[in-house]
Design a protein around this motif. Structure first.
Motif, short mmCIF file in Angstrom:
data_model
loop_
_atom_site.label_atom_id
_atom_site.label_comp_id
_atom_site.label_asym_id
_atom_site.label_seq_id
_atom_site.Cartn_x
_atom_site.Cartn_y
_atom_site.Cartn_z
N PRO A 210 0.82 -1.21 0.00
CA PRO A 210 0.00 0.00 0.00
C PRO A 210 0.86 1.27 0.00
O PRO A 210 2.06 1.24 0.31
CB PRO A 210 -0.80 -0.13 1.30
CG PRO A 210 -0.72 -1.56 1.68
CD PRO A 210 0.60 -2.05 1.18
N ILE A 211 0.25 2.37 -0.35
CA ILE A 211 0.93 3.66 -0.29
C ILE A 211 1.37 3.92 1.14
O ILE A 211 0.60 3.73 2.09
CB ILE A 211 -0.02 4.77 -0.78
CG1 ILE A 211 -0.40 4.54 -2.23
CG2 ILE A 211 0.62 6.15 -0.61
CD1 ILE A 211 -1.49 5.47 -2.73
N ALA A 212 2.60 4.35 1.31
CA ALA A 212 3.16 4.56 2.64
C ALA A 212 2.31 5.55 3.43
O ALA A 212 1.95 6.62 2.93
CB ALA A 212 4.59 5.09 2.52
N GLY A 213 1.99 5.15 4.67
CA GLY A 213 1.27 6.05 5.56
C GLY A 213 -0.23 6.10 5.36
O GLY A 213 -0.93 6.78 6.12
N LEU A 214 -0.75 5.42 4.35
CA LEU A 214 -2.19 5.46 4.09
C LEU A 214 -2.93 4.57 5.08
O LEU A 214 -2.57 3.41 5.28
CB LEU A 214 -2.47 4.99 2.66
CG LEU A 214 -3.81 5.36 2.05
CD1 LEU A 214 -3.91 6.86 1.86
CD2 LEU A 214 -4.01 4.65 0.72
N ASP A 215 -3.95 5.12 5.71
CA ASP A 215 -4.74 4.40 6.70
C ASP A 215 -6.15 4.20 6.16
O ASP A 215 -6.91 5.16 6.00
CB ASP A 215 -4.78 5.21 8.00
CG ASP A 215 -5.41 4.43 9.16
OD1 ASP A 215 -6.19 3.49 8.90
OD2 ASP A 215 -5.14 4.79 10.32
N THR A 216 -6.50 2.96 5.87
CA THR A 216 -7.79 2.68 5.26
C THR A 216 -8.95 2.72 6.25
O THR A 216 -10.10 2.50 5.86
CB THR A 216 -7.77 1.30 4.56
OG1 THR A 216 -7.45 0.29 5.53
CG2 THR A 216 -6.73 1.28 3.45
N ASN A 217 -8.66 3.00 7.50
CA ASN A 217 -9.73 3.12 8.49
C ASN A 217 -10.12 4.57 8.76
O ASN A 217 -11.08 4.81 9.49
CB ASN A 217 -9.30 2.46 9.80
CG ASN A 217 -9.10 0.96 9.65
OD1 ASN A 217 -9.97 0.28 9.12
ND2 ASN A 217 -7.96 0.47 10.11
N LEU A 218 -9.42 5.52 8.19
CA LEU A 218 -9.71 6.93 8.42
C LEU A 218 -10.73 7.44 7.40
O LEU A 218 -10.68 7.08 6.22
CB LEU A 218 -8.44 7.77 8.30
CG LEU A 218 -7.36 7.58 9.35
CD1 LEU A 218 -6.19 8.51 9.06
CD2 LEU A 218 -7.90 7.82 10.75
N PRO A 219 -11.65 8.30 7.81
CA PRO A 219 -12.49 8.99 6.83
C PRO A 219 -11.60 9.69 5.82
O PRO A 219 -10.67 10.42 6.19
CB PRO A 219 -13.28 10.00 7.67
CG PRO A 219 -13.26 9.43 9.06
CD PRO A 219 -11.94 8.70 9.20
N THR A 220 -11.86 9.48 4.52
CA THR A 220 -10.92 9.89 3.48
C THR A 220 -11.63 10.62 2.36
O THR A 220 -12.73 10.25 1.95
CB THR A 220 -10.17 8.66 2.92
OG1 THR A 220 -9.42 8.05 3.98
CG2 THR A 220 -9.23 9.05 1.80
N LEU A 221 -10.96 11.66 1.85
CA LEU A 221 -11.42 12.37 0.67
C LEU A 221 -10.35 12.29 -0.41
O LEU A 221 -9.17 12.59 -0.14
CB LEU A 221 -11.69 13.85 0.98
CG LEU A 221 -12.10 14.72 -0.21
CD1 LEU A 221 -13.49 14.32 -0.72
CD2 LEU A 221 -12.08 16.20 0.16
N VAL A 222 -10.73 11.89 -1.62
CA VAL A 222 -9.84 11.83 -2.77
C VAL A 222 -10.13 13.04 -3.66
O VAL A 222 -11.28 13.31 -3.99
CB VAL A 222 -10.02 10.53 -3.58
CG1 VAL A 222 -9.12 10.52 -4.81
CG2 VAL A 222 -9.73 9.31 -2.70
N ILE A 223 -9.08 13.77 -4.05
CA ILE A 223 -9.21 14.94 -4.90
C ILE A 223 -8.48 14.70 -6.22
O ILE A 223 -7.31 14.32 -6.22
CB ILE A 223 -8.62 16.20 -4.23
CG1 ILE A 223 -9.29 16.47 -2.88
CG2 ILE A 223 -8.75 17.41 -5.14
CD1 ILE A 223 -8.66 17.60 -2.10
N SER A 224 -9.17 14.91 -7.32
CA SER A 224 -8.56 14.83 -8.65
C SER A 224 -8.93 16.09 -9.42
O SER A 224 -10.05 16.24 -9.90
CB SER A 224 -9.05 13.59 -9.41
OG SER A 224 -8.61 13.62 -10.76
N GLU A 225 -7.99 17.03 -9.51
CA GLU A 225 -8.21 18.27 -10.27
C GLU A 225 -7.60 18.13 -11.65
O GLU A 225 -6.41 18.26 -11.83
CB GLU A 225 -7.60 19.46 -9.54
CG GLU A 225 -8.29 19.82 -8.24
CD GLU A 225 -7.81 21.15 -7.70
OE1 GLU A 225 -7.93 22.16 -8.42
OE2 GLU A 225 -7.31 21.18 -6.57
#
Length: 371
Positions: A210-225
């Motif tokens: 997985p991506i270093a430091g990524l926590d799949t238990n945290l509420p997450t927002l993905v941004i793609s501009e």
């Protein structure tokens, strides 16, 4: 890019709009190319360089008073800044304000919990530092993903003096703190709350870890501009599939996408032709050509059902409905804009699409954004 820049909501410099000889160019933060072979390597380089223009557009909007961003000039040299037209400055303002409003909605739906943001093709974006400037106690871990050429440049700039000192004073973020780690090649940064990842998004689904430091238990927002639009549709879909499957259904997950739309009318055709002449390909534009298709795209990745959903609005709608009258009056007073009809036309060819799932106590806030 030199003379033929790729500004956001630009005027027509080539091709015809009302006979004024202006050409339309797409912007912004698009740092994910299309892979394999010399031609595609060259295209990767072209796409990476769009970050320079995105940063210049932001600097212009800041200088004209549309946006408040004390970090923009720190990350982008402003020598010889070319002032954008009022049309373009307003487009940058509406896009930034719209995405900021979605980010604020996300942050308000999980207050009291540590949260997470993943910014795809982040380039020289300043949003993390702006968030920390406004909310020093904000408990958020922020991940930025981009090509190594862009991440190396950003890290070098952020860690230089006096930039790092000013960033610390303004936002409280200490980029020389003991917990900050820089990769051997200088392309990646990691800390307790802030990560910069040198990563080609086309390889995301093939990563062994997985991506270093990524926590799949945290509420997450993905941004793609304006990032995924530069990938082949299969690769762009693979990115969304990977991220939507990475987080379990019980983890609140939101996504916001900013992209051009409506390629089939006369304006859209000229837009595409002008970009193609400069080697820029909007590869998902045909597949996700309008607001309904943008919404269906997210619904197909699980942003549907009870307390979940997806919505989309073009930039013209966001200017009309999301910006309050007092703020519109302020913006109107910044510069004289005699291209109102052109702004409306341009604004209808860009959209913000957002989706949410798992926000059991905040789903109403997400759906209300569409009203």
């Amino acid at each position: 890019m030199s003379g033929q820049q790729i500004p956001n909501l630009a005027t027509f410099r080539r091709g015809g709009l009302r006979g004024r000889g202006r050409g339309h160019n797409v912007t912004d933060g698009a740092r994910s190319g299309i892979g394999g072979g010399r031609r595609n390597v060259d295209h990767d380089h072209i796409v990476q360089n769009t970050d320079n223009d995105a940063a210049t557009s932001r600097l212009s909007a800041v200088a004209a008073g549309y946006l408040e961003d004390m970090f923009a000039s720190l990350l982008t040299p402003s020598d010889g800044l070319a002032r954008r037209l009022p049309l373009m400055n307003r487009g940058t303002y509406v896009r930034t304000t719209g995405i900021d409003q979605i980010v604020d909605t996300f942050l308000s739906t999980s207050e009291g919990r540590r949260q997470q943001v993943i910014s795809l093709g982040a380039g020289s974006d300043t949003r993390y530092f702006r968030l920390k400037q406004k909310r020093r106690q904000l408990d958020v871990v922020y991940h930025e993903i981009d090509f190594g050429a862009n991440t190396t440049r950003k890290i070098t700039r952020l860690r230089s003096l006096p930039v790092s000192s000013t960033v610390k004073t303004l936002s409280g973020v200490d980029l020389h703190d003991a917990d900050v780690r820089i990769s051997g090649d200088g392309s990646s940064l990691s800390s307790h709350n802030y990560y910069i990842h040198a990563l080609d998004l086309r390889q995301l689904s093939e990563m062994e870890s997985p991506i270093a430091g990524l926590d799949t238990n945290l509420p997450t927002l993905v941004i793609s501009e304006c990032c995924l639009v530069y990938l082949p549709p299969s690769d762009a879909d693979a990115v969304l599939h990977y991220l939507s499957q990475l987080f379990p259904p019980t983890t609140p997950l939101g996504i916001v996408i900013y992209e051009p739309i409506r390629p089939h009318d006369s304006f859209g055709k000229v837009m595409i032709r002008n970009l193609m002449e400069r080697g820029i390909q909007l590869q998902t534009l045909e597949k996700y050509a309008d607001l309904d298709k943008q919404k269906s795209r997210l619904q197909g990745h699980g942003f549907t059902g009870e307390q979940n959903g997806a919505e989309a609005a073009d930039i013209d709608m966001i200017w009309s409905r999301w910006i309050d009258p007092g703020e519109k009056e302020r913006v109107d007073g910044l510069e004289w804009m005699d291209e109102v009809e052109e702004f409306v036309l341009l604004a209808k060819h860009y959209c913000i699409c957002w989706g949410w799932r798992g926000f059991s106590h905040g789903s109403r806030l997400w759906s209300e954004l569409a009203r």
